[in-house]
Design an enzyme around this catalytic site. Structure first.
Site, PDB file in Angstrom:
ATOM      1  NE  ARG A   1      -4.144  -1.752   2.032  1.00 56.67           N
ATOM      2  CZ  ARG A   1      -5.343  -1.642   1.588  1.00 56.67           C
ATOM      3  NH1 ARG A   1      -5.531  -0.423   0.638  1.00 56.67           N
ATOM      4  NH2 ARG A   1      -6.231  -2.554   1.506  1.00 56.67           N
TER       5      ARG A   1
ATOM      6  CG  HIS B   1     -17.974  -2.003   3.148  1.00 61.76           C
ATOM      7  ND1 HIS B   1     -16.808  -2.088   4.033  1.00 61.76           N
ATOM      8  CD2 HIS B   1     -19.099  -2.151   4.104  1.00 61.76           C
ATOM      9  CE1 HIS B   1     -17.290  -2.010   5.111  1.00 61.76           C
ATOM     10  NE2 HIS B   1     -18.654  -2.206   5.220  1.00 61.76           N
TER      11      HIS B   1
ATOM     12  CD  GLU C   1      -3.772  -4.927   3.342  1.00 59.16           C
ATOM     13  OE1 GLU C   1      -4.989  -5.187   2.981  1.00 59.16           O
ATOM     14  OE2 GLU C   1      -3.498  -3.664   3.448  1.00 59.16           O
TER      15      GLU C   1
ATOM     16  CG  ASP D   1     -14.605   8.560 -10.336  1.00 58.54           C
ATOM     17  OD1 ASP D   1     -15.430   8.967 -11.230  1.00 58.54           O
ATOM     18  OD2 ASP D   1     -14.003   9.207  -9.625  1.00 58.54           O
TER      19      ASP D   1
ATOM     20  CB  CYS E   1     -14.014  -3.142  -2.499  1.00 62.75           C
ATOM     21  SG  CYS E   1     -12.725  -1.922  -2.065  1.00 62.75           S
TER      22      CYS E   1
ATOM     23  CD  GLU F   1      -8.781  -1.891  -0.832  1.00 65.20           C
ATOM     24  OE1 GLU F   1      -8.344  -1.249   0.296  1.00 65.20           O
ATOM     25  OE2 GLU F   1      -9.035  -3.131  -0.647  1.00 65.20           O
TER      26      GLU F   1
END
Length: 812
Positions: free
Chosen positions: A459, A778, A488, A556, A780, A499
């Site tokens: 990340r 959420h 993760e 987007d 995702c 995501e």
């Protein structure tokens, strides 16, 4: 003469399927009577339609293997009887077999006793006609415009047209008198004469009979008169409608040979607007009309395309709808027995598609477009085997074998998405299979992970890790994407992939990152023109867009339309690596969508009435700021020495626009182009318009909240629960701006996937949090967590605050 007006024109002409017959709309009893003038007129119509069918039969059977023969020609028809009387509305009787009809006429031609007899051409000795692509026959006709000077000498001069005797005012008076008195003889005579031949059509509707009107900008047809005649035709007695169809058959038969004139084109221009061709009963005549128009020369098509631009939007849409309906009902007839067998009329759909392409070109040339490009979509094609159409097109191209992919403007964006997805899936399968074969051939144990594009990122180093992964695994880009965030735990079932896209796009498009510039006036991003040493990150963005399309993810992203236009320039990556890519044909309208203020200034320059050189004192140069330093660029060689004047300002504006949208960002966009096509390299891209590429990448801006309500799933709630009912009451009352904010808050984008709200998989879950809390999303999983608010007022207040104050993508 007293004719009864018809309530509909659905019983005019229909061919029977089993015995090669053509049906005209009168009853069997009426067909057996031979002593009435009305039946004699109907018999003439039978003969003419039979002649058209005979031409079709000769083409299918006489040529053997695609050889084309000339059709029979009809002599001048006899005048309609002035004492014609009609009884009650009846169906016109079916024809006797048209083969028998033709044979009988061949026997009778020697006597010459009847003016309605057929003159049969020597079919066996007729010159064979060349084939036109897509099953459309090329007539033995040429346009006068393309003949050599020597050939033009031998072309017979046009016959002078009869003197026009009726005006629009006269015609309207005749219609009103007929409605009041019930005597339609005068109107019948007008329609019978007007549509009896192409010269008569020109006599009635040509503005000036003596003027050639050989201009592409003016067809010379009185559009108001044509519209009035066709509007009145729909409410006229059925016998009048039949006589019009009879005349059209006669005119089409006369048009099979001889040099083409502009008057012929004018007649086609008028006939294609005939509203009688809206039912299957007239499709045989309509098909032959379309066939003749489709087989015209390219020069003649050029005239028609520009003339079609002059048709009003209403009439243009009506013609378009009739053509689309013709294709739909030929593919899926409600009553198959009303149409001839498909194998006997395989040229129907190709002819209609060709004529549709003329209207599509006309619509594209008009500025603004006459109708939206979506109006050309035929949703019926969503239900055919599109992949077979696509493979036929890939194998045979634009020749020999017809495919709807040759005319992609007819195929809806939903159908094109299906083609692209299935083509992508097949490429994924092929790549995965090859990887598996390679493993086995090296005697290595197959690993399931080898079937996917596995991206592992941190990340804190999202952009650099993503760039490294996609560069290192370039050969795997066409595999199914799976994303893992290092450190993760989690299995990517689609949520992690989305995501990753959202976080990466948000970071790359941030103004501080410097790759793209956000223009507040146009609400869109554009490529930074700043030079850099490495353009690989632009390639990454292109690859991300390609992966999104490949994996059905809506992004987007706000690029102007010219970006997608450039992305399809060309749609297939050229083999020559030195060939320029991403150079689109841009105009000041494209600049207006990116930098509206600058475009406005340039338009002011173009319309300035004073002395441009003295008042503006500009040269062919552009000035840009780069890292605090002003740099200048010449728009053309020695541009700094060339003043902008009233005479060359159009050139200056075009070069300015081209510099901003093409040249100044060429390296950046070329990297972006190659990144996109490294994933989406497919011939299916050739089917897409720039607007359709944008919809595939970003989704559609059209919101239908009722559809969203219908397809929403619930977790912990029932759709009848009070909180859910309050929610939808509030959302449906929201203005469009808040509805978009809600969609952006819950899904990460305010746009809708190509498949509509059903493909959004929107879910409302019950939150166990206090009702003092705001809703949580959420993105995702396109999921909205809604506390059980007790009142509608409280729900509206908390929801409005939540969706109006979410930062970025609204990620939790």
């Amino acid at each position: 003469m007293s004719l009864q007006p018809s309530e509909a024109n659905s019983e005019l002409l229909s061919p029977a399927a089993g015995d090669k017959r053509l049906l005209l709309g009168c009853s069997a009893e009426e067909g057996e009577r031979a002593d009435s003038p009305a039946e004699a007129a109907g018999s003439e119509q039978d003969e003419r339609a039979a002649a058209l069918a005979a031409a079709e039969e000769e083409e299918e059977e006489g040529g053997g293997g695609g050889e084309k023969k000339l059709p029979p020609q009809l002599t001048e028809p006899r005048a309609a009887s002035g004492s014609l009387e009609t009884g009650p509305k009846n169906d016109i009787s079916p024809f006797s077999s048209f083969i028998s009809t033709i044979s009988q006429k061949q026997e009778d031609t020697g006597s010459g006793s009847s003016p309605t007899e057929f003159v049969i051409a020597d079919i066996k000795n007729a010159k064979e006609l060349p084939s036109l692509g897509h099953d459309v026959r090329q007539k033995q006709r040429t346009s006068v415009d393309i003949l050599t000077a020597e050939m033009k000498v031998s072309v017979p001069p046009e016959h002078p047209l009869p003197i026009q005797t009726k005006t629009l005012i006269d015609f309207r008076e005749d219609i009103e008198k007929a409605k009041l008195s019930g005597d339609w003889k005068t109107v019948y005579d007008f329609y019978s004469k007007t549509f009896d031949s192409f010269p008569e059509i020109n006599t009635a509707f040509k503005k000036n009979i003596d003027a050639p009107f050989n201009s592409i900008e003016d067809c010379g047809v009185d559009a108001k008169f044509v519209n009035a005649v066709y509007d009145a035709l729909l409410s006229s007695p059925q016998d009048i409608q039949k006589c019009v169809l009879k005349g059209i058959i006669n005119g089409l038969l006369q048009e099979w040979k001889g040099p083409r004139t502009k008057d012929d084109l004018r007649a086609y221009f008028v006939l294609i607007q005939n509203p009688l061709f809206s039912t299957t009963s007239t499709f045989v005549i309509y098909a032959h009309l379309l066939r003749q128009i489709a087989a015209l020369t390219e020069g003649d098509h050029h005239f028609l395309i520009h003339w079609f631009k002059k048709i009003s939007q209403k009439r243009f849409k009506q013609v378009l709808d009739r053509l689309l309906q013709f294709i739909s009902l030929r593919l899926f007839p409600a009553k198959p027995e009303e149409l001839p067998p498909l194998e006997k009329c395989s040229w129907w759909i190709p002819s209609a598609a060709k004529v549709l392409s003329l209207f599509n070109t006309s619509n594209s040339l008009a500025n603004p477009s006459i109708v939206p490009y979506m109006d050309f979509y035929n949703s019926t094609l969503d239900h055919i085997d599109l992949m077979e159409e696509y493979h036929n097109w890939q194998c045979y191209g634009n020749s020999q074998r017809f495919s709807f992919c040759q005319y992609p403007f007819i195929i809806s964006i939903a159908a094109k998405k299906v083609i692209i997805q299935k083509d992508s899936e097949q490429q994924m399968i092929n790549i995965a299979r090859q990887s598996l074969v390679d493993k086995v051939s090296r005697r290595q144990r197959p690993d399931m992970n080898m079937l996917f594009l596995n991206v592992k990122v941190r990340r804190m180093h999202l952009v650099s890790d993503s760039l490294d992964e996609l560069t290192r695994k370039r050969a795997d880009l066409k595999k199914k994407l799976k994303v893992t965030f290092v450190g993760e735990a989690g299995l990517d079932m689609g949520g992690l992939t989305k995501e990753w896209f959202l976080l990466l796009i948000r970071q790359i498009f941030h103004p501080d990152y410097g790759m793209f510039t956000y223009h507040k006036d146009s609400h869109c991003h554009w490529f930074s023109s700043l030079n850099c040493d490495n353009y690989s990150e632009f390639r990454l963005v292109g690859a991300l867009m390609g992966l999104a399309v490949y994996n059905s993810i809506t992004l987007d992203i706000r690029f102007p339309l010219c970006c997608y236009k450039k992305l399809l320039s060309p749609p297939i990556v050229p083999c020559d690596q030195n060939a320029p890519v991403g150079i689109g044909s841009v105009t000041i309208d494209d600049l207006c969508r990116v930098m509206p203020e600058l475009a406005h200034g340039l338009n002011e320059l173009l319309s300035y009435e004073g002395n441009v050189e003295e008042d503006f004192y500009s040269t062919f140069q552009v000035f840009q700021e780069e890292f605090g330093v002003i740099k200048c660029y010449n728009l053309k060689p020695d541009g700094d020495k060339i003043a902008v004047t009233n005479q060359n300002r159009k050139e200056y504006v075009q070069l300015y626009v081209d510099f901003l949208l093409n040249k100044s960002i060429y390296k950046q966009f070329a990297a972006f182009y190659y990144g996109f096509h490294s994933v989406c390299a497919s011939y299916a891209l050739m089917l897409l318009r720039p607007e359709e590429v944008e919809i595939l990448v970003c989704g559609s801006p059209e919101l239908d909240m009722h559809s969203l309500q219908k397809h929403t799933q619930y977790d912990g709630y029932q759709k009848t629960d009070l909180t859910v009912r309050y929610f939808w009451e509030v959302v449906l009352e929201f203005p469009l701006e808040l509805q978009k904010k809600l969609l952006h808050f819950a899904t990460g984008s305010d746009r809708v996937p190509v498949g509509g709200m059903a493909d959004l998989n929107f879910k409302i879950s019950k939150s166990e949090a206090s009702t003092n809390w705001l809703p949580v999303a959420h993105t995702c999983f396109n999921q909205l967590c809604l506390p059980p608010y007790k009142t509608k007022k409280e729900l509206k207040q908390k929801l409005t605050i939540g969706i109006s104050n979410a930062e970025g993508f609204g990620l939790e």
